[in-house]
Scaffold this motif. Structure first.
Motif, PDB file in Angstrom:
ATOM      1  N   ALA A 193       0.879  -1.185   0.068  1.00 61.32           N
ATOM      2  CA  ALA A 193      -0.106  -0.168  -0.169  1.00 61.32           C
ATOM      3  C   ALA A 193       0.840   1.156   0.036  1.00 61.32           C
ATOM      4  O   ALA A 193       0.459   2.193  -0.542  1.00 61.32           O
ATOM      5  N   SER A 194       1.868   1.230   0.637  1.00 54.98           N
ATOM      6  CA  SER A 194       2.717   2.538   1.039  1.00 54.98           C
ATOM      7  C   SER A 194       3.206   2.945  -0.291  1.00 54.98           C
ATOM      8  O   SER A 194       3.980   2.052  -1.033  1.00 54.98           O
ATOM      9  N   ARG A 195       3.480   4.043  -0.685  1.00 50.55           N
ATOM     10  CA  ARG A 195       4.282   4.629  -1.626  1.00 50.55           C
ATOM     11  C   ARG A 195       5.657   5.282  -1.246  1.00 50.55           C
ATOM     12  O   ARG A 195       6.036   6.468  -1.393  1.00 50.55           O
ATOM     13  N   ALA A 196       6.114   4.812   0.099  1.00 50.94           N
ATOM     14  CA  ALA A 196       7.318   5.041   0.560  1.00 50.94           C
ATOM     15  C   ALA A 196       8.550   4.680   0.018  1.00 50.94           C
ATOM     16  O   ALA A 196       8.621   3.657  -0.583  1.00 50.94           O
ATOM     17  N   ARG A 197       9.685   5.511  -0.159  1.00 55.51           N
ATOM     18  CA  ARG A 197      10.694   5.324  -0.778  1.00 55.51           C
ATOM     19  C   ARG A 197      11.723   4.567   0.106  1.00 55.51           C
ATOM     20  O   ARG A 197      12.518   3.839  -0.519  1.00 55.51           O
ATOM     21  N   ASN A 198      11.494   4.980   1.430  1.00 54.74           N
ATOM     22  CA  ASN A 198      12.459   4.439   2.345  1.00 54.74           C
ATOM     23  C   ASN A 198      11.902   4.229   3.510  1.00 54.74           C
ATOM     24  O   ASN A 198      10.559   4.733   4.088  1.00 54.74           O
ATOM     25  N   LEU A 199      12.551   3.974   4.821  1.00 52.76           N
ATOM     26  CA  LEU A 199      12.115   3.953   5.912  1.00 52.76           C
ATOM     27  C   LEU A 199      11.512   5.404   6.715  1.00 52.76           C
ATOM     28  O   LEU A 199      10.718   5.282   7.540  1.00 52.76           O
ATOM     29  N   LEU A 200      12.166   6.345   5.975  1.00 51.60           N
ATOM     30  CA  LEU A 200      11.949   7.712   6.610  1.00 51.60           C
ATOM     31  C   LEU A 200      10.630   8.303   6.080  1.00 51.60           C
ATOM     32  O   LEU A 200       9.991   9.049   6.780  1.00 51.60           O
ATOM     33  N   ASP A 201      10.216   7.551   5.051  1.00 53.58           N
ATOM     34  CA  ASP A 201       8.924   8.022   4.317  1.00 53.58           C
ATOM     35  C   ASP A 201       7.308   7.476   4.708  1.00 53.58           C
ATOM     36  O   ASP A 201       6.540   7.770   4.484  1.00 53.58           O
ATOM     37  N   VAL A 202       7.826   6.134   5.300  1.00 55.28           N
ATOM     38  CA  VAL A 202       6.601   5.146   5.588  1.00 55.28           C
ATOM     39  C   VAL A 202       5.701   5.689   6.688  1.00 55.28           C
ATOM     40  O   VAL A 202       6.342   6.265   7.817  1.00 55.28           O
ATOM     41  N   GLU A 203       4.293   5.355   6.510  1.00 49.85           N
ATOM     42  CA  GLU A 203       3.430   5.690   7.559  1.00 49.85           C
ATOM     43  C   GLU A 203       3.591   4.470   8.911  1.00 49.85           C
ATOM     44  O   GLU A 203       3.892   3.266   8.274  1.00 49.85           O
ATOM     45  N   PRO A 204       3.484   4.963  10.071  1.00 47.43           N
ATOM     46  CA  PRO A 204       3.605   3.951  11.009  1.00 47.43           C
ATOM     47  C   PRO A 204       2.729   2.740  10.818  1.00 47.43           C
ATOM     48  O   PRO A 204       3.598   1.591  11.183  1.00 47.43           O
ATOM     49  N   GLY A 205       1.585   2.867  10.677  1.00 41.86           N
ATOM     50  CA  GLY A 205       0.611   1.918  10.557  1.00 41.86           C
ATOM     51  C   GLY A 205       1.204   1.029   9.513  1.00 41.86           C
ATOM     52  O   GLY A 205       1.239  -0.457   9.635  1.00 41.86           O
TER      53      GLY A 205
END
Length: 145
Positions: A52-64
């Protein structure tokens, strides 16, 4: 690439998630997707990504989303241990190109470690045999609880 920037929806892992590129799939649920690394550092090296996440790395990801992803990493690490009986397991995650990140979609590496077998370089060498990856993927998948 630096730690900052826009998520590229056409990155390699996004394309795998959409079924545009092949992979040796190990596991999939609503939140997590796992597949064998095509450039394994050791026998059984797999990658675990969030769906689901569109995080590039650990710093971008939503905690859930991170909580769901790390639970999947643990589940897959346990299955890898049961299937392959390594002497140890390394779990790694890179943030930014200078840290070793090569695909800018948050992912974790689960890398079995075997005594007296050196670890191959990260994202180096020749691609693994697709048939061997498929066999390893099935063995690990069979051990997922």
């Amino acid at each position: 690439m630096s730690l900052d920037g826009a998520y590229d929806p056409d990155n390699l892992f996004a394309r795998i998630l959409r079924g545009e590129l092949p992979c040796a799939k190990v596991y999939e649920d609503a939140d997590v997707f796992a597949f064998m690394d095509i450039f394994p550092q050791s026998r059984g090296h797999l990658l675990v990504i969030g769906k689901a996440s569109r995080a590039r790395n650990l710093l971008d990801v939503e905690p859930g989303d991170l909580a769901k992803l790390i639970a999947g990493v643990q589940r897959l690490a346990r299955a890898t241990r049961a299937a392959l009986k390594p002497d140890g397991l390394a779990v790694s995650q890179f943030n930014g190109a200078p840290a070793g990140q090569t695909v800018f979609h948050l992912h974790f590496h689960v890398i079995p470690r075997y005594a007296h077998e050196p670890l191959r370089g990260h994202a180096q060498g020749t691609a693994a045999d697709a048939d061997e990856l498929a066999v390893l993927a099935r063995a690990i998948a069979a051990e997922i609880d």
